[in-house]
Write a protein that holds these residues in place. Structure first.
Motif, PDB file in Angstrom:
ATOM      1  N   ILE A   1     -33.183 -10.702 -50.025  1.00 29.51           N
ATOM      2  CA  ILE A   1     -33.613 -11.666 -48.932  1.00 29.51           C
ATOM      3  C   ILE A   1     -32.174 -12.103 -48.091  1.00 29.51           C
ATOM      4  CG2 ILE A   1     -34.587 -13.799 -48.129  1.00 29.51           C
ATOM      5  CD1 ILE A   1     -36.298 -13.452 -50.467  1.00 29.51           C
ATOM      6  N   ASP A   2     -31.265 -12.515 -48.644  1.00 28.29           N
ATOM      7  CA  ASP A   2     -29.982 -12.928 -48.173  1.00 28.29           C
ATOM      8  C   ASP A   2     -29.475 -11.750 -47.304  1.00 28.29           C
ATOM      9  OD1 ASP A   2     -30.019 -15.589 -49.107  1.00 28.29           O
ATOM     10  OD2 ASP A   2     -28.645 -15.004 -50.746  1.00 28.29           O
ATOM     11  N   TYR A   3     -29.451 -10.657 -47.647  1.00 24.86           N
ATOM     12  CA  TYR A   3     -29.102  -9.346 -46.921  1.00 24.86           C
ATOM     13  C   TYR A   3     -29.707  -9.233 -45.714  1.00 24.86           C
ATOM     14  CZ  TYR A   3     -27.794  -4.590 -45.804  1.00 24.86           C
ATOM     15  OH  TYR A   3     -27.293  -3.593 -44.993  1.00 24.86           O
ATOM     16  N   HIS A   4     -31.139  -9.257 -45.993  1.00 22.99           N
ATOM     17  CA  HIS A   4     -32.082  -8.977 -44.578  1.00 22.99           C
ATOM     18  C   HIS A   4     -32.130 -10.060 -43.679  1.00 22.99           C
ATOM     19  CE1 HIS A   4     -35.413  -6.287 -43.445  1.00 22.99           C
ATOM     20  NE2 HIS A   4     -36.407  -7.372 -43.032  1.00 22.99           N
ATOM     21  N   GLU A   5     -31.733 -11.174 -44.105  1.00 20.15           N
ATOM     22  CA  GLU A   5     -31.381 -12.286 -43.059  1.00 20.15           C
ATOM     23  C   GLU A   5     -30.021 -12.274 -42.605  1.00 20.15           C
ATOM     24  OE1 GLU A   5     -32.835 -15.705 -45.268  1.00 20.15           O
ATOM     25  OE2 GLU A   5     -35.054 -15.322 -44.721  1.00 20.15           O
ATOM     26  N   SER A  14     -24.123  -4.292 -52.216  1.00 22.91           N
ATOM     27  CA  SER A  14     -23.632  -3.323 -52.976  1.00 22.91           C
ATOM     28  C   SER A  14     -23.102  -3.634 -54.345  1.00 22.91           C
ATOM     29  CB  SER A  14     -22.688  -2.348 -52.229  1.00 22.91           C
ATOM     30  OG  SER A  14     -23.587  -1.317 -50.922  1.00 22.91           O
ATOM     31  N   ALA A  15     -22.073  -4.516 -53.970  1.00 16.40           N
ATOM     32  CA  ALA A  15     -21.410  -5.045 -55.136  1.00 16.40           C
ATOM     33  C   ALA A  15     -22.377  -5.741 -56.052  1.00 16.40           C
ATOM     34  CB  ALA A  15     -20.358  -5.949 -54.822  1.00 16.40           C
ATOM     35  N   PHE A  16     -23.347  -6.684 -55.484  1.00 15.47           N
ATOM     36  CA  PHE A  16     -24.304  -7.263 -56.380  1.00 15.47           C
ATOM     37  C   PHE A  16     -25.073  -6.241 -57.019  1.00 15.47           C
ATOM     38  CE2 PHE A  16     -28.709  -8.514 -56.516  1.00 15.47           C
ATOM     39  CZ  PHE A  16     -28.678  -9.724 -57.557  1.00 15.47           C
ATOM     40  N   LEU A  17     -25.744  -5.138 -56.328  1.00 16.18           N
ATOM     41  CA  LEU A  17     -26.635  -4.336 -56.971  1.00 16.18           C
ATOM     42  C   LEU A  17     -25.862  -3.367 -58.372  1.00 16.18           C
ATOM     43  CD1 LEU A  17     -28.314  -2.876 -53.891  1.00 16.18           C
ATOM     44  CD2 LEU A  17     -29.491  -4.357 -55.640  1.00 16.18           C
ATOM     45  N   THR A  18     -24.637  -2.845 -57.926  1.00 20.93           N
ATOM     46  CA  THR A  18     -23.645  -2.480 -58.883  1.00 20.93           C
ATOM     47  C   THR A  18     -23.456  -3.239 -60.191  1.00 20.93           C
ATOM     48  OG1 THR A  18     -22.708  -1.156 -57.263  1.00 20.93           O
ATOM     49  CG2 THR A  18     -21.680  -1.198 -59.635  1.00 20.93           C
ATOM     50  N   ARG A  19     -23.240  -4.521 -59.927  1.00 23.45           N
ATOM     51  CA  ARG A  19     -22.980  -5.559 -61.090  1.00 23.45           C
ATOM     52  C   ARG A  19     -24.306  -5.844 -61.822  1.00 23.45           C
ATOM     53  NH1 ARG A  19     -20.901  -8.910 -58.070  1.00 23.45           N
ATOM     54  NH2 ARG A  19     -22.569 -10.417 -57.653  1.00 23.45           N
ATOM     55  N   ARG A  20     -25.480  -5.958 -61.231  1.00 29.87           N
ATOM     56  CA  ARG A  20     -26.622  -5.893 -61.724  1.00 29.87           C
ATOM     57  C   ARG A  20     -26.941  -4.902 -62.661  1.00 29.87           C
ATOM     58  NH1 ARG A  20     -31.907  -4.758 -59.727  1.00 29.87           N
ATOM     59  NH2 ARG A  20     -33.534  -5.881 -60.400  1.00 29.87           N
ATOM     60  N   ALA A  43     -28.010   5.143 -50.569  1.00 28.06           N
ATOM     61  CA  ALA A  43     -26.475   5.416 -50.224  1.00 28.06           C
ATOM     62  C   ALA A  43     -25.746   5.134 -51.428  1.00 28.06           C
ATOM     63  CB  ALA A  43     -25.971   4.707 -49.088  1.00 28.06           C
ATOM     64  N   LEU A  44     -26.138   4.084 -52.093  1.00 29.23           N
ATOM     65  CA  LEU A  44     -25.512   3.725 -53.495  1.00 29.23           C
ATOM     66  C   LEU A  44     -25.667   4.550 -54.630  1.00 29.23           C
ATOM     67  CD1 LEU A  44     -23.528   1.270 -54.550  1.00 29.23           C
ATOM     68  CD2 LEU A  44     -25.754   0.279 -55.406  1.00 29.23           C
ATOM     69  N   TYR A  45     -26.764   5.315 -54.562  1.00 28.41           N
ATOM     70  CA  TYR A  45     -27.091   6.248 -55.764  1.00 28.41           C
ATOM     71  C   TYR A  45     -27.572   7.719 -54.764  1.00 28.41           C
ATOM     72  CZ  TYR A  45     -27.171   1.978 -58.465  1.00 28.41           C
ATOM     73  OH  TYR A  45     -26.822   0.787 -59.235  1.00 28.41           O
ATOM     74  N   PRO A  46     -26.622   8.349 -54.352  1.00 19.86           N
ATOM     75  CA  PRO A  46     -27.039   9.414 -53.488  1.00 19.86           C
ATOM     76  C   PRO A  46     -27.737  10.603 -54.180  1.00 19.86           C
ATOM     77  CG  PRO A  46     -24.656   9.413 -54.027  1.00 19.86           C
ATOM     78  CD  PRO A  46     -25.227   8.231 -54.346  1.00 19.86           C
TER      79      PRO A  46
END
Length: 217
Positions: A1-5, A14-20, A43-46
């Motif tokens: 939501i933060d990114y979309h806003e 991307s850093a958050f998704l990778t860490r998650r 894009a993160l997982y092509p």
């Protein structure tokens, strides 16, 4: 939501998704808000990711979602935790500006508000379905109507080399079962009286027809 806003950057996302992912080490991710970032995930997982979209009738989804938030409103009204109230309000309003879980619970008979809720959720449903289908490469996206959920589960099981019985999937929501009858009736009446719902229904029928044609081919 933060990114979309636009509160965080694509790099931060991307850093958050990778860490998650490094923390959870998941083979299946069914987070409800992933439809907001299909391009970023691809894009993160092509090469290593397959996308599965399950389509539910928009009116059935909207009623079920309102039923869930109605129960959330019951919890928040009885909660002393201010964080609960703040988060649930943001969570609901992000998808439909008129949504307020507390009002859903305390004013279930407000037909005018239910119509507005239903209409905004149908617009949100329409945007979500199209965003995914217009963003993900067609050779990586597999679409199932919810009536074919067993097929979707089997498909996912084959991808991750697990028997279908080992693939986690949601059971029918207890919130939907326990929702008061008067609130259900208010939702159904709102659907009948809405002037916008037909747009989402047209999209739904078109998507189901496309799925049927693809299966036939």
């Amino acid at each position: 939501i933060d990114y979309h806003e636009c509160s965080i950057s694509c790099r931060q996302l991307s850093a958050f998704l990778t860490r998650r992912q490094n923390l959870l080490k998941t083979t299946i991710d069914s987070n409800a808000f992933l439809h907001l970032i299909p391009n970023e995930i691809e894009a993160l997982y092509p090469t290593a990711t397959v996308f599965v979209q399950v389509i539910r009738h928009p009116c059935h989804w909207a009623r079920s979602y309102l039923s869930m938030l109605h129960e959330v409103g019951r919890h928040v009204v009885n909660s002393q935790n201010l964080a609960d109230k703040k988060w649930t309000s943001r969570y609901a309003a992000f998808q439909a500006k008129s949504l307020d879980p507390i009002k859903l619970f305390t004013q279930p008979e407000d037909l005018t508000m239910r119509i507005k809720n239903i209409e905004e959720l149908c617009i949100y449903w329409n945007d979500s379905i199209n965003r995914v289908q217009n963003s993900i490469s067609q050779d990586r996206l597999y679409i199932f109507p919810i009536e074919k959920m067993p097929d979707a589960i089997s498909f996912i099981g084959n991808i991750i080399n697990h028997a279908p019985s080992q693939v986690p999937h949601a059971n029918k929501s207890l919130a939907e079962v326990s929702t008061q009858d008067d609130f259900r009736r208010a939702c159904d009446l709102a659907i009948q009286k809405s002037n916008i719902v037909n747009g989402a229904l047209d999209t739904y029928r078109l998507k189901i027809e496309q799925i049927t044609m693809k299966i036939a081919l």
